[in-house]
Write a protein that holds these residues in place. Structure first.
Motif, PDB file in Angstrom:
ATOM      1  N   SER A  21      19.939  83.173  53.448  1.00 25.47           N
ATOM      2  CA  SER A  21      19.185  83.050  52.197  1.00 25.47           C
ATOM      3  C   SER A  21      17.701  82.828  52.496  1.00 25.47           C
ATOM      4  O   SER A  21      17.327  82.301  53.539  1.00 25.47           O
ATOM      5  N   CYS A  22      16.854  83.234  51.554  1.00 27.94           N
ATOM      6  CA  CYS A  22      15.402  83.138  51.746  1.00 27.94           C
ATOM      7  C   CYS A  22      14.968  81.690  51.993  1.00 27.94           C
ATOM      8  O   CYS A  22      15.640  80.752  51.571  1.00 27.94           O
ATOM      9  N   ALA A  23      13.799  81.519  52.599  1.00 33.87           N
ATOM     10  CA  ALA A  23      13.185  80.191  52.701  1.00 33.87           C
ATOM     11  C   ALA A  23      12.900  79.700  51.281  1.00 33.87           C
ATOM     12  O   ALA A  23      12.463  80.473  50.432  1.00 33.87           O
ATOM     13  N   GLY A  24      13.194  78.432  51.019  1.00 34.53           N
ATOM     14  CA  GLY A  24      12.880  77.858  49.712  1.00 34.53           C
ATOM     15  C   GLY A  24      13.776  78.325  48.582  1.00 34.53           C
ATOM     16  O   GLY A  24      13.357  78.368  47.429  1.00 34.53           O
ATOM     17  N   CYS A  25      15.025  78.671  48.885  1.00 40.09           N
ATOM     18  CA  CYS A  25      15.945  79.231  47.876  1.00 40.09           C
ATOM     19  C   CYS A  25      16.600  78.148  47.010  1.00 40.09           C
ATOM     20  O   CYS A  25      17.208  77.203  47.526  1.00 40.09           O
TER      21      CYS A  25
END
Ligand SMILES: Cc1ncc(C[n+]2csc(CCOP(=O)(O)OP(=O)(O)O)c2C)c(N)n1
Ligand code: SF4
Ligand code: SF4
Ligand code: SF4
Lengths: 304, 89
Positions: A21-25
């Protein structure tokens, strides 16, 4: 007892680091705390095609310690029903089945299977993490995207319709427990999942899960965005236990002290609203005020 | 042809680094000033809000930099400004 301190939260992580998952999700933060409220060896998760499938990883490894069944996009309610039936047939009564789907998989394509499961009263928790669009496939609009948002399928005029009122649809099934949550308020989220775990029948929890790339805000602002959504009244934190509606957490505090933020405070840090017209902004504010006032009315009627 | 009696099993096993060493994604790295940190487990807001759960819940705090994605949420949410995001060269 309500969680009031970090000290009370379980320290064991159910998601191992190094996920896709993306950074900061916002989904990651939601899932991390939701799983802390469930039992590691006694939880089975059903997940449709979504960012959640991506988070769960590619065979032969997964970062998630609980058992997960990947199901087709439209089938989450049906897949969870099958798991519940299978557990019953094999005499396993101490498992919690949790469906975890995005807003596309819930409000749109999965609504038929979900309604079927809720109507049958299947004994499971359905958690919709609402990132307000089809994020995994590139930010297409869903019926949960807000009015005025630019998405990859509403690139010129931005979205012309308000968000669908999924809670009202779910409530029409007469569930014993319905709640909303936010990863920006992890204690409230943890408590609601924990409570839902011990309720019999179909339980529905909807979590507003900010998505930095999809909404266009810096990764570091995830928690801020989640808080602003609640503080502006865009997302209201509440629970409905056997029909009794109660505001919780920051929304409850706002009911007592007043709402200080408005929609423009919330949207200004998000590039998806860069094209919003004055008329749309006024409509979004009106829509938000109406929902907030209805929530206040219901809260004070049910909690005199 | 012999009959294949081995059932086909597509069950993943839990492990770290499913997506590889996600620390490689970072362009900024969180640096903790342990003097500034309250070192109290009643705070731990950095731990609470780290989406990836890579901050230790024990003091002095440690961040698993093999996997920290550098989102900067911990630095943003620390009430004592004890975490700074430093540019990676
Ligand atoms: C029947 C079907 N149609 C389309 C797709 C492609 N698809 C996979 S994930 C996805 C988007 C999911 O959106 P949502 O449920 O909101 O979850 P999110 O990606 O935002 O987490 C789509 C369209 C699919 N897998 N199956
Ligand atoms: S696209 Fe959004 S919801 Fe999906 S993994 Fe990235 S941040 Fe999370
Ligand atoms: S949030 Fe800041 S002060 Fe609190 S434990 Fe983390 S680094 Fe220390
Ligand atoms: S930068 Fe992000 S991933 Fe890294 S420790 Fe801080 S909150 Fe966690």
């Amino acid at each position: 007892m309500a969680t009031t301190s970090v000290k009370q939260l379980p320290k064991t992580e159910m998601i191992l680091p190094g996920t896709r998952s993306c950074a900061g999700c916002g989904l990651m933060l939601t899932y991390r705390h939701a799983l802390k409220a469930l039992d590691e060896g006694k939880t089975i998760v059903a997940v449709p095609a979504s960012c959640m499938t991506v988070l769960h990883g590619v065979y032969p490894i997964t970062p998630v310690k609980v058992v997960c069944i990947n199901n087709p996009f439209a089938a989450t309610g049906a897949a969870a029903s099958g798991i519940v039936a299978g557990l019953k047939a094999t005499g396993k009564s101490d498992y919690t089945v949790v469906a975890f789907a995005g807003d596309g998989g819930t409000y749109d394509i999965g609504i038929q299977a979900l309604s079927g499961a809720l109507e049958r009263g299947v004994n499971f928790i359905y958690i919709c993490y609402d990132n307000e669009g089809y994020m995994n496939t590139g930010t297409q609009r869903s019926s949960a995207s807000p009015l005025g948002a630019v998405t990859s399928t509403t690139p010129i005029l931005s979205k012309l319709q308000h968000k669908k009122d999924m809670i009202r649809i779910v409530e029409a099934h007469d569930l014993p427990y319905i709640a909303t949550g936010s990863p920006a308020f992890p204690f409230d989220l943890f408590d609601k999942v924990k409570y839902a775990k011990d309720v019999l029948g179909s339980r529905y929890i909807e979590v507003h899960a900010p998505c930095p790339p999809g909404w266009g805000f810096p990764n570091k602002d995830l928690v801020k965005m989640g808080k602003l959504a609640v503080e502006s009244g865009i997302h209201v934190l509440f629970e409905i236990r056997e029909g009794r509606f109660s505001l919780t957490s920051r929304s409850l505090a706002m009911a007592k002290k007043g709402r200080k933020m408005n929609v423009s405070d919330y949207i200004k840090g998000q590039t998806r609203f860069k094209k919003i017209s004055g008329a749309h902004l006024a409509q979004l504010q009106e829509f938000t005020d109406k929902k907030w006032n209805e929530s206040l009315e219901r809260h004070f009627r049910d909690n005199p | 042809m012999s009959k294949n009696s081995t059932p086909i099993r597509t069950v993943s096993t839990p492990a770290e680094g499913e997506a590889g060493k996600t620390g490689d994604w970072r362009s900024q790295t969180p640096k903790i000033d342990h003097e500034k940190c309250s070192q109290k487990d009643s705070c731990l807001l950095c731990w609470l809000y780290c989406p990836d759960g890579v901050i230790s819940a024990t003091f002095p705090l440690e961040i698993n930099l093999t996997y920290c994605k550098g989102c900067g949420i911990c630095a943003e949410e620390c009430p004592r400004k004890a975490i700074e995001m430093v540019d990676d060269k």
